[in-house]
Scaffold this motif. Structure first.
Motif, PDB file in Angstrom:
ATOM      1  N   ARG A 125      -5.593   7.264  -6.412  1.00 53.52           N
ATOM      2  CA  ARG A 125      -6.442   6.500  -7.329  1.00 53.52           C
ATOM      3  C   ARG A 125      -7.118   7.430  -8.329  1.00 53.52           C
ATOM      4  NH1 ARG A 125      -9.192   1.775  -3.562  1.00 53.52           N
ATOM      5  NH2 ARG A 125      -7.208   0.865  -2.916  1.00 53.52           N
ATOM      6  N   SER A 126      -7.281   8.652  -7.952  1.00 55.06           N
ATOM      7  CA  SER A 126      -7.902   9.622  -8.852  1.00 55.06           C
ATOM      8  C   SER A 126      -6.835  10.204  -9.771  1.00 55.06           C
ATOM      9  CB  SER A 126      -8.556  10.739  -8.040  1.00 55.06           C
ATOM     10  OG  SER A 126      -7.608  11.302  -7.152  1.00 55.06           O
ATOM     11  N   ASP A 152      -9.993  -3.897  -8.867  1.00 57.21           N
ATOM     12  CA  ASP A 152      -9.218  -2.749  -8.391  1.00 57.21           C
ATOM     13  C   ASP A 152      -9.133  -1.636  -9.435  1.00 57.21           C
ATOM     14  OD1 ASP A 152      -8.724  -3.564  -5.775  1.00 57.21           O
ATOM     15  OD2 ASP A 152      -7.113  -4.895  -6.415  1.00 57.21           O
ATOM     16  N   ALA A 155      -2.453   8.028 -11.957  1.00 59.35           N
ATOM     17  CA  ALA A 155      -3.226   7.349 -10.922  1.00 59.35           C
ATOM     18  C   ALA A 155      -2.621   5.965 -10.716  1.00 59.35           C
ATOM     19  CB  ALA A 155      -4.684   7.213 -11.339  1.00 59.35           C
ATOM     20  N   GLY A 156      -2.918   5.362  -9.586  1.00 58.82           N
ATOM     21  CA  GLY A 156      -2.404   4.006  -9.365  1.00 58.82           C
ATOM     22  C   GLY A 156      -2.894   3.427  -8.062  1.00 58.82           C
ATOM     23  N   LEU A 157      -2.736   2.117  -7.942  1.00 57.95           N
ATOM     24  CA  LEU A 157      -3.034   1.403  -6.693  1.00 57.95           C
ATOM     25  C   LEU A 157      -2.299   0.076  -6.734  1.00 57.95           C
ATOM     26  CD1 LEU A 157      -5.005  -0.644  -8.187  1.00 57.95           C
ATOM     27  CD2 LEU A 157      -6.860   0.586  -7.152  1.00 57.95           C
ATOM     28  N   HIS A 193     -11.784   0.803  -9.132  1.00 61.31           N
ATOM     29  CA  HIS A 193     -11.595   1.848  -8.110  1.00 61.31           C
ATOM     30  C   HIS A 193     -10.903   3.065  -8.720  1.00 61.31           C
ATOM     31  CE1 HIS A 193     -12.949  -0.857  -5.085  1.00 61.31           C
ATOM     32  NE2 HIS A 193     -11.889  -1.630  -5.106  1.00 61.31           N
ATOM     33  N   ILE A 194      -9.924   2.810  -9.558  1.00 62.47           N
ATOM     34  CA  ILE A 194      -9.229   3.920 -10.222  1.00 62.47           C
ATOM     35  C   ILE A 194     -10.211   4.686 -11.093  1.00 62.47           C
ATOM     36  CG2 ILE A 194      -7.525   4.503 -12.002  1.00 62.47           C
ATOM     37  CD1 ILE A 194      -5.676   2.420 -10.934  1.00 62.47           C
ATOM     38  N   ASP A 217       0.835  -1.213   0.000  1.00 67.29           N
ATOM     39  CA  ASP A 217       0.000   0.000   0.000  1.00 67.29           C
ATOM     40  C   ASP A 217       0.865   1.257   0.000  1.00 67.29           C
ATOM     41  OD1 ASP A 217      -2.697  -0.918  -0.073  1.00 67.29           O
ATOM     42  OD2 ASP A 217      -2.469  -1.641   1.976  1.00 67.29           O
ATOM     43  N   ALA A 265     -12.725   6.669  -9.013  1.00 68.87           N
ATOM     44  CA  ALA A 265     -12.082   7.800  -8.333  1.00 68.87           C
ATOM     45  C   ALA A 265     -11.660   8.875  -9.335  1.00 68.87           C
ATOM     46  CB  ALA A 265     -10.867   7.306  -7.539  1.00 68.87           C
ATOM     47  N   SER A 266     -11.509   8.481 -10.588  1.00 68.10           N
ATOM     48  CA  SER A 266     -11.027   9.416 -11.606  1.00 68.10           C
ATOM     49  C   SER A 266     -12.155  10.071 -12.389  1.00 68.10           C
ATOM     50  CB  SER A 266     -10.084   8.690 -12.577  1.00 68.10           C
ATOM     51  OG  SER A 266      -8.958   8.187 -11.886  1.00 68.10           O
ATOM     52  N   ALA A 311       2.108   1.700  -3.471  1.00 65.97           N
ATOM     53  CA  ALA A 311       1.065   2.203  -4.367  1.00 65.97           C
ATOM     54  C   ALA A 311       0.896   3.713  -4.253  1.00 65.97           C
ATOM     55  CB  ALA A 311      -0.255   1.505  -4.066  1.00 65.97           C
TER      56      ALA A 311
END
Ligand code: ADP
Ligand code: MG
Length: 336
Positions: free
Chosen positions: A148-149, A226, A215-217, A229-230, A77, A233-234, A80
């Motif tokens: 994530r955004s 997952d 962005a990333g995770l 989620h990006i 985490d 959030a974007s 990320a």
């Protein structure tokens, strides 16, 4: 002989190998709280994960490997976010204090802590069902964390390492019929055990991608899930972007290709959990720099798709066929 709580902490946790000196640690275990100095111009990043027996790892798991997995998933985490580790705290609940188990657990933790320069800062030790909670603390230059955004249509989607190995390892451990374990050799077993218990640290990758990723995770519940989620959030001006993924570009290991039933491979690479690889979006102008940086770090970095302006996840097959993808990652509490 029974160990008291404080003897146990002193012997296995507040040790010089685990709670080692580090320039940013002002005070480690032993007081009511730990003190860390956040380097000037940096922000503190915190992330916590709990691993429960029989939910996140099989009952009777090897304590050395379990400890490593617990710390590595937390470091994932931080990676990320593009953060560098400062230290970690540990809340350990266990049914009894067993010296051999604690020794192995402590050694497993120490190996990763030293390698990743992430000392133990403190924690809490209680009696109860086996459960390990780690909170990792890291730092990132102010305003430079990877969120994530920020993904935009036209960005490329990249992943580090390989997908699906940890999920394949779980099938192997649970003797799932979709995994062919006939005449497995030692190297294959080692690769799978490692994929599940010792995910690669992507801290250096995250640091290198700070100024490059939009962005990333880290992938914990499965790529498809997952990535959503990006995309969520974007969203911008009420519009959620989508993504196209190239089925034949998903990076999978040799053992995965050999052992996972062929008709299951694509689904497992897309939705299997526990990869702990980074999934990042890279704007076109930064792609070459990002690829060069990953090559320098000797980290596989694969372009698996693109962010699109049309909502939804689409998998594009080798033949050009397109299919909409439902996310199928792991969600706690979603099954009775
Ligand atoms: P308090 O009663 O003030 O909450 P504790 O008795 O829980 O403190 O803990 C005493 C000290 O031991 C604290 O500094 C705490 O951070 C540390 N500690 C407790 N458990 C662990 C652990 N598993 N690993 C490292 N340090 C621990
Ligand atoms: Mg106290």
């Amino acid at each position: 002989m029974a160990l008291t709580e404080f003897e146990l902490i002193r012997r296995y946790f507040a040790t010089s190998t685990l709670a080692f000196d580090s320039p940013d640690v002002i005070l480690g275990p032993g007081d009511d709280g730990a003190i860390i100095a956040v380097p000037p111009g940096q922000q503190l990043v915190m992330s916590m994960d709990t691993l429960n027996e029989a939910v996140h790892f099989p009952s009777g798991a090897d304590p050395f490997l379990l400890a490593q997995r617990c710390l590595l998933v937390n470091l994932s985490d931080l990676a990320a976010m593009g953060a560098e580790p400062l230290g970690f705290t540990l809340a350990l609940s266990m049914p009894q204090a067993e010296a051999g188990w604690l020794q192995a657990f402590s050694e497993g933790l120490a190996e990763i802590a030293v390698r990743e320069r992430c000392p133990l800062l403190g924690g809490d030790t209680t009696k109860g069902p086996l459960s390990v909670t780690i909170q990792a603390h890291g730092s990132v230059p102010a305003g430079q964390a990877i969120l994530r955004s920020g993904a935009r249509p036209g960005d490329a989607i990249y992943v580090t390492g390989q997908l699906g190995d940890a999920a394949a390892a779980l099938w192997w451990m649970l003797k799932d019929e979709r995994f062919d374990d006939t005449l497995m050799d030692g190297a294959e077993e080692q690769a799978l055990r490692q994929a599940f218990y010792q995910p690669e640290s992507r801290i250096q990758a995250g640091i290198a991608l700070r100024y490059l990723a939009s962005a990333g995770l880290d992938i914990s519940d499965g790529l498809a899930s997952d990535l959503q989620h990006i995309l969520q959030a974007s969203s911008k001006d009420g519009r959620v972007p989508g993504a196209e993924l190239y089925a034949d570009k998903l990076p999978c290991s040799e053992v995965f290709r050999q052992r996972v039933r062929p008709d299951q491979q694509e689904a497992l690479a897309l939705s299997g959990g526990d990869d702990y690889e980074l999934c990042v979006c890279i704007p076109p102008h930064a792609e070459q720099t990002a690829c060069d940086a990953m090559q320098q770090l000797d980290i596989a970095f694969t372009r698996i798709g693109e962010v699109t302006s049309t909502a939804g996840l689409v998998v594009v097959g080798a033949d050009g066929g397109r299919s909409a993808l439902q996310s199928a990652g792991y969600l706690h509490f979603s099954h009775p």
